[in-house]
Design an enzyme around this catalytic site. Structure first.
Site: not given
Length: 372
Positions: A235, A261, A272
């Site tokens: 799982e 952008r 940065q």
């Protein structure tokens, strides 16, 4: 072959991602997308060829699920798909009788029968050795009383594997029983609304004098903890392989956005403050990949992997949550608008630090294994 499995679900990408915003808002299980997963053969990957499976090993199946996580933006559906493989099929193949395998494995592998395992109770989740739901022997049947909670796939499931108490509290008092939906004495509650993974239905189960034939026991009486241990290893590895694919896609889309952008005349990736967040995202993704790869190989070799599994679950779930938060921050206003799907990733990531054993429980296990 492993590389091919990564692309297993790619041809169904458009169908898997169609109408996701509406389905997520409604918290609706997408039956049409389930059909696409059935067609892809995903559910057959980990099962033996003698029952119609593809016969792939653990790490190959992890790779297929990683590919699904990358292709599908519907983390809820992916989570239900992983549960389909691991909840009943995996323990049935390992511990079930020949009759039960022949009867149910083909339906599980085809996806015709949706499956769920019932472990968690309202009084406790990670404390599996103190499960309160009881099963008493009555001739050639068990009579089950009690209830389960937070059961993935429960509202749509056809088959349930119940973890019940047949003895004293402790590792030798658990037994697993296979039950079909609609059996008298079994009541399935409605889907519960939740913050994320909304297309993966979660519900409750109630047992009131539920009679289960002894022939539907999976494994011997009192060996339920061995079944649980076998299942939970897979799982964690299967479910968080999905997560790795999702994180990889998130990183790629965030890098592309940061290059495109513009703010103050420069791409935001030039700053940065943004580039370092993305660098940290990359580190988290590759750290998660290494833990999953190494731990998967260790489990496949049947080596002791208790500490590795606890660390892997913690590292990957927390990396997923942090990278989702970073992606929201980098996308700014778009990050909080539902139409872009960035905030959905964050909502989906939250539960990962809780299900399959919380981060706190995993750290407790690691500390214990270190002798503390």
């Amino acid at each position: 072959m492993t590389e091919d499995l990564y692309q297993l679900t790619a041809p169904w990408a458009d169908q898997l991602n169609a109408g996701l915003a509406e389905l997520d808002a409604a918290g609706e299980f997408p039956h049409d997308k389930w059909k696409a997963l059935r067609e892809s053969g995903l559910f057959r990957t980990h099962f033996a060829t003698e029952y119609g499976g593809a016969g792939h090993g653990l790490t190959a199946t992890m790779r297929a699920l990683e590919g699904l996580g990358y292709v599908s933006h519907d983390a809820g559906l992916s989570f239900s798909a992983s549960t389909q493989i691991v909840s009943v099929g995996v323990p049935l193949q390992r511990f079930g009788s020949a009759e039960l395998k022949a009867r149910h494995l083909p339906r599980i592998m085809s996806g015709e029968a949706i499956t769920a395992h019932a472990i968690t109770e309202s009084g406790g989740g990670s404390d599996a050795m103190n499960i309160a739901t009881t099963a008493r022997r009555d001739g050639d049947h068990y009579v089950v009383d009690g209830g389960k909670m937070f059961i993935t796939n429960a509202p749509v499931a056809d088959l349930f594997l119940l973890y019940v108490r047949t003895g004293k509290p402790g590792p030798f008092g658990l037994t697993t029983l296979l039950v079909e939906a609609g059996t008298p004495g079994l009541t399935v509650g409605p889907s519960m609304d939740k913050i994320g993974l909304r297309t993966s239905p979660v519900g409750t189960l109630a047992f009131d004098g539920l009679r289960v034939p002894v022939s539907q026991r999976v494994g011997r009486e009192g060996t339920g903890f061995l079944v649980l241990d076998h299942v939970m290893k897979r799982e964690v590895l299967f479910g968080f392989s999905l997560t790795l694919g999702e994180m990889t896609r998130r990183l790629e889309s965030t890098i592309a956005f940061a290059k495109e952008r513009q703010q103050f005349g420069r791409p935001i990736g030039d700053y940065q403050a943004v580039s370092h967040k993305i660098a940290d995202m990359k580190i988290r993704v590759e750290t998660a990949r290494k833990w999953l790869t190494d731990t998967g190989a260790k489990v496949e070799r049947n080596e002791d992997s208790a500490l590795d599994l606890a660390a892997t679950k913690t590292v990957v779930s927390e990396a997923n949550l942090q990278t989702a938060l970073d992606a929201v921050q980098i996308h700014g206003g778009r990050g909080v608008l539902t139409e872009y799907g960035i905030e959905r990733d964050l909502r989906n990531s939250i539960a990962g630090t809780i299900y399959s054993g919380t981060s706190e429980i995993q750290r407790n296990r690691i500390a214990t294994l270190l002798g503390l």
